[in-house]
Scaffold this motif. Structure first.
Motif, PDB file in Angstrom:
ATOM      1  N   ASP A  95       0.830  -1.212   0.000  1.00 44.93           N
ATOM      2  CA  ASP A  95       0.000   0.000   0.000  1.00 44.93           C
ATOM      3  C   ASP A  95       0.860   1.255   0.000  1.00 44.93           C
ATOM      4  N   GLU A 154       2.705  14.630 -13.211  1.00 43.67           N
ATOM      5  CA  GLU A 154       1.602  15.261 -13.940  1.00 43.67           C
ATOM      6  C   GLU A 154       1.507  16.743 -13.613  1.00 43.67           C
ATOM      7  N   ALA A 210       2.337   1.667  -3.397  1.00 45.98           N
ATOM      8  CA  ALA A 210       1.322   2.163  -4.331  1.00 45.98           C
ATOM      9  C   ALA A 210       1.056   3.644  -4.109  1.00 45.98           C
ATOM     10  N   THR A 211       0.971   4.038  -2.838  1.00 44.07           N
ATOM     11  CA  THR A 211       0.749   5.460  -2.528  1.00 44.07           C
ATOM     12  C   THR A 211       1.896   6.314  -3.038  1.00 44.07           C
ATOM     13  N   GLN A 212       3.123   5.834  -2.839  1.00 44.21           N
ATOM     14  CA  GLN A 212       4.288   6.583  -3.315  1.00 44.21           C
ATOM     15  C   GLN A 212       4.295   6.680  -4.833  1.00 44.21           C
ATOM     16  N   ARG A 213       3.901   5.596  -5.501  1.00 41.23           N
ATOM     17  CA  ARG A 213       3.823   5.641  -6.972  1.00 41.23           C
ATOM     18  C   ARG A 213       2.797   6.659  -7.419  1.00 41.23           C
ATOM     19  N   LEU A 214       1.624   6.656  -6.766  1.00 37.94           N
ATOM     20  CA  LEU A 214       0.574   7.617  -7.115  1.00 37.94           C
ATOM     21  C   LEU A 214       1.033   9.049  -6.867  1.00 37.94           C
ATOM     22  N   GLU A 215       1.727   9.246  -5.737  1.00 41.06           N
ATOM     23  CA  GLU A 215       2.239  10.585  -5.445  1.00 41.06           C
ATOM     24  C   GLU A 215       3.273  11.012  -6.476  1.00 41.06           C
ATOM     25  N   ILE A 232       3.472   9.939  -9.585  1.00 37.73           N
ATOM     26  CA  ILE A 232       2.743  10.208 -10.824  1.00 37.73           C
ATOM     27  C   ILE A 232       2.076  11.569 -10.753  1.00 37.73           C
ATOM     28  N   ALA A 233       1.475  11.866  -9.594  1.00 36.83           N
ATOM     29  CA  ALA A 233       0.812  13.167  -9.415  1.00 36.83           C
ATOM     30  C   ALA A 233       1.819  14.307  -9.545  1.00 36.83           C
ATOM     31  N   ARG A 234       3.032  14.112  -8.961  1.00 34.88           N
ATOM     32  CA  ARG A 234       4.050  15.154  -9.073  1.00 34.88           C
ATOM     33  C   ARG A 234       4.489  15.346 -10.513  1.00 34.88           C
TER      34      ARG A 234
END
Length: 257
Positions: free
Chosen positions: A76, A90, A79-84, A86-88
């Motif tokens: 988890d 983007e 996954a959160t770090q990957r999403l963060e 990706i958000a950075r």
């Protein structure tokens, strides 16, 4: 005579006798319940072993559950770090797009401003002689002019004074003009015509495009002239006699005279 067992040492019971005795003993134990009493410790041992095995299994399962929970937590977090991340990325891409769009807007604005400035420059008008004044007015009467009146205005301009085009246009005449002496005629971009007479020298050629303020010659006293000056005419057409008031013409184009 009856046979009797021989006297002396007793012999060990035979195998058959020992077997029979064991069978009889087992039967007796079973009858008296001793067998059941003897069997109880073995059953208790088996039950204890099962309990220990169950406890060990529960410990193993608990450890596996903890490991699974830890693995899920790590997954988890990853996954959160990957999403963060990706958000950075983007957000950075969006900021880059906005910066590029802003730069493009600024570039387009600068281009529009430059075009507008160029348009203003091309449409701008100025006096044909800098820092001068009108020495002879429009339609002044006298024998000096064949038509009986002055078809333009004269600007004070000593010999060799630079003479400039009053606006943007194309040279349609550059040479000797009879009574005008050395003269230049320019068709302006707005369709009107301007004439510059009595020049001492000419600096442009027919077909040449000229800009506002561009030097086209030097003042002089050629042709029908009583002294060095610039004769300036404004015309609605190319023909002689289509002259208009030069002062009104220049003032209508923003030249303060």
């Amino acid at each position: 005579m009856a046979l009797t067992r021989p006297t002396g040492k007793h012999r060990a019971p035979s195998r058959m006798t020992r077997g029979s005795a064991r069978i009889a003993g087992v039967a007796t134990l079973a009858t008296t319940g001793v067998c059941g009493t003897l069997a109880s410790p073995a059953l208790a041992a088996e039950t204890g072993a099962a309990s220990l095995e169950d406890t060990g299994t529960m410990v193993v399962l608990s450890a596996e559950a903890e490991m699974d929970s830890l693995a899920d937590e790590v997954a988890d977090q990853a996954a959160t770090q990957r999403l963060e991340a990706i958000a950075r990325v983007e957000a950075a891409e969006e900021a880059q797009r906005k910066a590029e769009a802003r730069a493009e807007e600024l570039r387009e604005a600068e281009e529009r401003a430059a075009r507008e400035e160029e348009r203003k420059r091309l449409n701008a008008f100025q006096a044909p002689v800098a820092g001068s004044h009108v020495s002879t007015g429009y339609q002044t009467g006298g024998s000096l002019w064949s038509s009986g009146s002055h078809s333009g205005i004269d600007f004070h301009a000593p010999h060799g004074t630079p003479v400039m085009s009053v606006g943007a246009g194309t040279v349609v005449e550059a040479g000797w003009g009879g009574a005008y002496g050395n003269n230049v005629v320019i068709r302006m971009n707005d369709g009107s015509y301007t004439q510059y007479g009595h020049l001492g020298s000419i600096g442009v050629t027919v077909g040449q495009a000229v800009m506002p303020g561009q030097q086209i010659g030097l003042s002089g006293s050629t042709g029908n002239s009583t002294g060095a000056h610039l004769h300036f005419e404004a015309r609605s057409g190319a023909e002689y006699g289509s002259d208009v008031n030069p002062l009104a013409y220049l003032r209508a184009h923003g030249v303060p005279l």
